[in-house]
Write an enzyme that holds these catalytic residues in place. Sequence first.
Site, short mmCIF file in Angstrom:
data_model
loop_
_atom_site.label_atom_id
_atom_site.label_comp_id
_atom_site.label_asym_id
_atom_site.label_seq_id
_atom_site.Cartn_x
_atom_site.Cartn_y
_atom_site.Cartn_z
N VAL A 63 0.86 -1.19 0.00
CA VAL A 63 0.00 0.00 0.00
C VAL A 63 0.89 1.24 0.00
CG1 VAL A 63 -1.68 1.35 1.34
CG2 VAL A 63 -1.88 -1.15 1.22
N ALA A 108 4.36 4.15 2.99
CA ALA A 108 3.97 2.92 2.31
C ALA A 108 4.21 1.75 3.26
CB ALA A 108 4.79 2.74 1.03
N LYS A 109 3.69 0.61 2.95
CA LYS A 109 3.98 -0.60 3.74
C LYS A 109 3.61 -1.81 2.90
CE LYS A 109 5.22 -1.52 8.06
NZ LYS A 109 5.93 -0.58 8.94
N GLY A 110 4.26 -2.93 3.21
CA GLY A 110 3.93 -4.16 2.49
C GLY A 110 3.92 -5.33 3.44
N ASP A 149 10.85 -5.08 8.31
CA ASP A 149 9.83 -4.94 9.35
C ASP A 149 9.77 -6.30 10.04
OD1 ASP A 149 7.67 -2.65 9.97
OD2 ASP A 149 6.74 -4.58 10.35
#
Length: 446
Positions: A63, A108-110, A149
């Site tokens: 995202v 953002a992050k995934g 992460d």
Amino acid sequence: MTEDLNPHHVARRQFDLATPFIGDLDGWRGMAEWLFQPEQILSVTLPVEMDDGYVHIFHGYRVIHNTVRGPGKGGIRFHPSIDADEVKALATWMTWKCALVDIPFGGAKGGVNCDATTLSKNEKRRITRRFIAALGDNIGPHTDIPAPDMYTDAQTMVWIYDTYHMMHPGQNNLPVVTGKPLDLGGIPGRSTATARGVYFVANHFIEIGAMPSLNSLDGVRVAIQGFGNAGRNAARIFRDAGAAVVAVSDSRGGVHDPKGLDVARVEAHKDETGTVVGALDNGKLTPGELLEVECDILIPAALQNQITAENAGRIQARLIVEAANGPTTPLADEILADRDIKVLPDILANAGGVVVSYFEWIQNLQNEQWEEHQVDELLAKKMRRATEAVVTERRTLCDNLDEYRIRWEERVPNAPKLPTPSYRTAATAVAVGRTRATAESRGVWP
Ligand code: GLU
């Protein structure tokens, strides 16, 4: 009472608590929606051959929340709880985090929905490569830059780099991902950066007198939930600063010694057995019990939704410093505020990781190698400045609370009374305010 624990709803509630404090409300509503909604949500299906020959289907998400202030930036996590809403929330927090520490990135992050603890190294490699291939040109050094992460590390970042490089040969691709190892464009101090940042924030908060009951970290009792990258390094760093680390835990349980643990011994036990449980003969805890031990500073460094309406009334710490993303729910925030327990929010407290990622990105763009002392000095400066911005903002908001309440009541008749802003609300207001200012000066395209 059942609490809504959907992380994206939690992010929304935190945002809605902050927006009344962001000046000049005219026309703000549409702007607020623009700033809250994610820009892009990618969902990919990843068929991966497992070691036993079985093809398992994993689901991956990336995202990009907002790129008004710069390209997307944020980690990739491997966890069984991952879904679109979790990644949306985490990406939103990245936007506020980058704005708060004033680095030129958006959020953002995934994530991939999987249980990394059951995967072999080769399975993890194949998942990573397939995921990055599926993201294609949606990531890139100037579009969206992943990082580590939960359950991803420097090795995962090498696979990300390598996959991207195979797809884009003949150019400097090092800045496509941060958190890489030192021998592949990594920066000294990245792996300890989140914990160093937690320390700089907590220490500076005390130094500037925001915690009148504490003069320094010397002798202060600290409890840490989570013994991954952030929690483990925090234990070491707070111990070195003179604090007594009285309890630590991981996903299996924890250990507690009111006189202070021997951190080196706990680490050795974790390396040997994979858990901190059993590092002491006595003082066994569950991860939930850890949150309630008697201490001065509590550092949640594990998952989201750990401090909730259910246990917030039993927390004994005077200060909570959020090394994890989203560990405290909005209802817990209210209970903690009523009990005068201060919370230094995730978007401030754990921003050290992305700050040093930013340094790594600059280093890679310039094909340079930074020194560790440079990294640490600049990190300290960024974290102190952000801490001061949040403390000052909260003081200003509280001083003018009556005015804000009147304006809000005029604008939203019958709205519940605006609560006294917390440090989280102040931090969010600074971050959203900065993002909004940039958005307004750029204007709405076309
Ligand atoms: N995953 C980390 C975070 O939540 C670091 C992100 C980054 O370095 O881009 O802040």
